[in-house]
Design a protein around this motif. Structure first.
Motif, PDB file in Angstrom:
ATOM      1  N   GLY B 282      -8.371 -16.171  -7.323  1.00  0.00           N
ATOM      2  CA  GLY B 282      -7.692 -16.070  -6.036  1.00  0.00           C
ATOM      3  C   GLY B 282      -8.505 -15.240  -5.070  1.00  0.00           C
ATOM      4  O   GLY B 282      -9.585 -14.734  -5.391  1.00  0.00           O
ATOM      5  N   ILE B 283      -7.957 -15.099  -3.872  1.00  0.00           N
ATOM      6  CA  ILE B 283      -8.636 -14.317  -2.850  1.00  0.00           C
ATOM      7  C   ILE B 283      -8.444 -12.830  -3.142  1.00  0.00           C
ATOM      8  O   ILE B 283      -7.336 -12.373  -3.411  1.00  0.00           O
ATOM      9  N   GLN B 284      -9.548 -12.110  -3.093  1.00  0.00           N
ATOM     10  CA  GLN B 284      -9.540 -10.656  -3.354  1.00  0.00           C
ATOM     11  C   GLN B 284      -8.572  -9.966  -2.410  1.00  0.00           C
ATOM     12  O   GLN B 284      -8.565 -10.219  -1.211  1.00  0.00           O
ATOM     13  N   ASN B 285      -7.728  -9.095  -2.970  1.00  0.00           N
ATOM     14  CA  ASN B 285      -6.857  -8.289  -2.107  1.00  0.00           C
ATOM     15  C   ASN B 285      -6.589  -6.939  -2.765  1.00  0.00           C
ATOM     16  O   ASN B 285      -7.177  -6.619  -3.821  1.00  0.00           O
ATOM     17  N   GLU B 286      -5.718  -6.157  -2.136  1.00  0.00           N
ATOM     18  CA  GLU B 286      -5.488  -4.792  -2.593  1.00  0.00           C
ATOM     19  C   GLU B 286      -4.883  -4.747  -3.999  1.00  0.00           C
ATOM     20  O   GLU B 286      -5.219  -3.888  -4.803  1.00  0.00           O
ATOM     21  N   PHE B 287      -3.962  -5.675  -4.289  1.00  0.00           N
ATOM     22  CA  PHE B 287      -3.367  -5.720  -5.630  1.00  0.00           C
ATOM     23  C   PHE B 287      -4.468  -5.839  -6.692  1.00  0.00           C
ATOM     24  O   PHE B 287      -4.510  -5.081  -7.660  1.00  0.00           O
TER      25      PHE B 287
END
Lengths: 358, 358
Positions: B282-287
């Protein structure tokens, strides 16, 4: 349009033999690729300027066809005493099994030396009128690029991401090789991290060709005409192939390396930084599994490469592939022991069968 | 030969809309895919048997075209109190930011429950005469496969390696979807480890088609006609596409999920097991970055999925994509906001332009 790369390179077919370093790209290999209508490349990353000049002259003596030289762009690197100690501790049991003394004899490379060697290699390329020069691990300085271009040398950069491809085009290179995550040997990433640069060709090629104007050549896991046509369909104009050429009879790869690939189970390669300090794909063996746990803590390239040099050499001479670097792409199981002529012919025939013209 | 898959599936084009779970594959999406000549799939992995029956009936009410259902094959899993405590500790700051209580309310799934749900889902597929059923995360029991086959249901397995593809063929399935490392969402590996199953389609397709006799469909990073033609050139007979359909107007994906993909930088996805306990792209994010350091220690699927459920739900309803699972393939930057009709038409036209017939 599809002929642009072949005409730029002045070869019959847009098929490049990947510049594998470490003695694989013999003069015999390169000239046979040329005879079959492809582009042979000297993998010169580890050659001294004198060795490079010698091989360039050897190739020129046998063929008047074009060929290329690949150089490693030197990177600044950082190394601590702790990293070297940790690496030597990890390597100790392996040195033991190869009856090597516990004190590695190699001194650490200095960036200045590597940089000077690189500039001397560039001098050789210019003085010997090598028609094509490709680069891995980065982009040379503007000054170096301008000198090469003034001498009419065609320049090829290696990218693993869209960002790297754009930077290569901006630097004025003529062609971009995009290296997919499938590729064997060293990862060429230089702007993006290893994690961000493991992109499959199915995703990488169309994203790059949509963003640059120079021709793109696909590399990684391409073994036959099917892979070449797939690359062309995605927008590339040619293919660079390593593993497929490595197992050819004319290649200078160690016979144990060839045998390991020829007997490889399907899809069984891993990416490791334990041999050189840079991530590279090869066949899983005891060296890789022994070093795996701490591989993130090992020194950077070229320090780790220097620390493992004796081991790799001794393993080869003692017939122990379990401690050699057995670079191979994710299509290793499709490799065949054959002549360059047979390989090239079967690619060209399959491309025709699939209805493409190259 | 190239028509085999389309005729088996009884659709005009060998294009399958990937069965994305979690509310993305609405009836509208599926029927529009069918209207445009492709195969729509209900991503039923997380649907209760009743929900599945309802959607199957909804689809059948709108269209008489074929469609498929995808089910998750339940796997045995092991979980310790320590893993759950560690996971909850890691999730605590995120729960805090979403103003969720610190005690997750979800109870852990039981394998027996999952297995019973799976068998009930199978009953629905048979009772409602669903023409096509595909599986992810494994191969159902011989008994289940035989029941489905007796009812004339076409079976599709999902493989990430040659070994898995061979096992699927041996189990008697009719078609194999090969999922390349480029693919968004959950990895389908079930016999091979995650590390051994990250194979790019350029390498995976030809190795699989050389080893099995049933038709192969390619999945992973395919966004347009170029990707479909490349897949066909490599020996696949069709393509399954996820991300390209996810951003279509008819898809039920959360608008924040669509927006994250439509604004994605080129080649910027990561593989994580922090959302569900299974590796997924998935797209890199804070989680993902918050959880990354300990992600190897988190509980297996479906336990971790259960532990993060409230978080994902709250993040979506509070408009915080930084804590949502933004599944996407490595070609996310090529996704467009468009209708299914436009997407399908442009694929078919590009295939023709490239000289292929589908």
């Amino acid at each position: 349009m599809l002929h642009t790369v072949a005409s730029l390179l002045k070869v019959k077919y847009p098929i490049i033999q990947a510049p594998m370093a470490g003695g694989i790209t013999t003069t015999h290999l390169i000239t046979e690729v040329a005879n079959a209508g492809g582009l042979g490349m000297i993998g010169a990353g580890y050659l001294s300027p004198d060795q490079l000049r010698q091989q360039v002259n050897d190739v020129q003596e046998v063929t008047s066809s074009p060929f290329g030289v690949n150089l490693f762009v030197p990177n600044e690197f950082h190394v601590t005493e702790e990293e070297i100690t940790l690496s030597n501790d990890q390597l100790a049991p392996i040195r033991n099994q190869l009856q090597l003394s516990q004190k590695p004899s190699n001194k650490n490379p200095e960036f200045n030396d590597l940089h000077n060697t690189f500039l001397e290699q560039i001098d050789v390329v210019i003085e010997e009128q090598v028609p094509i020069c490709s680069f891995t691990f980065g982009i040379p300085s503007e000054q170096v690029i301008n000198r090469l271009k003034q001498h009419g040398i065609l320049l090829i950069g290696t990218a693993t991401t869209v960002k790297e491809a754009i930077a290569i085009e901006k630097a004025g290179m003529d062609i971009i090789v995009v290296q997919g995550s499938e590729a064997g040997g060293h990862r060429g990433n230089f702007l993006d991290s290893y994690d961000n640069s493991m992109i499959g060709l199915m995703a990488l090629i169309p994203q790059v060709v949509d963003m640059v104007n120079v021709p793109v050549i696909a590399a990684g896991g391409i073994m036959d005409g099917r892979g070449l046509v797939a690359s062309l369909s995605l927008g590339a104009q040619g293919a660079q192939m390593g593993t497929a050429f490595l197992t050819c009879e004319e290649s200078g790869a160690n016979e144990l390396h060839k045998a390991a690939i020829l007997h490889a189970e399907e899809d069984r390669t891993v990416v490791t930084r334990a041999f050189s300090g840079k991530w590279a794909r090869g066949i899983q063996n005891e060296f890789i599994s022994t070093m795996q746990e701490k591989e993130h803590l090992l020194p950077d390239f070229p320090v780790q490469n220097s620390l493992t040099k004796e081991i790799r050499k001794a393993a080869a001479s003692q017939g122990k592939p379990e401690f050699m670097s057995l670079w191979a792409g994710q299509n290793a199981s499709m490799a065949k022991k054959q002549t360059i002529q047979t390989l090239m012919q079967s690619i060209v025939e399959e491309v025709k069968r699939l209805g493409y013209s190259i």
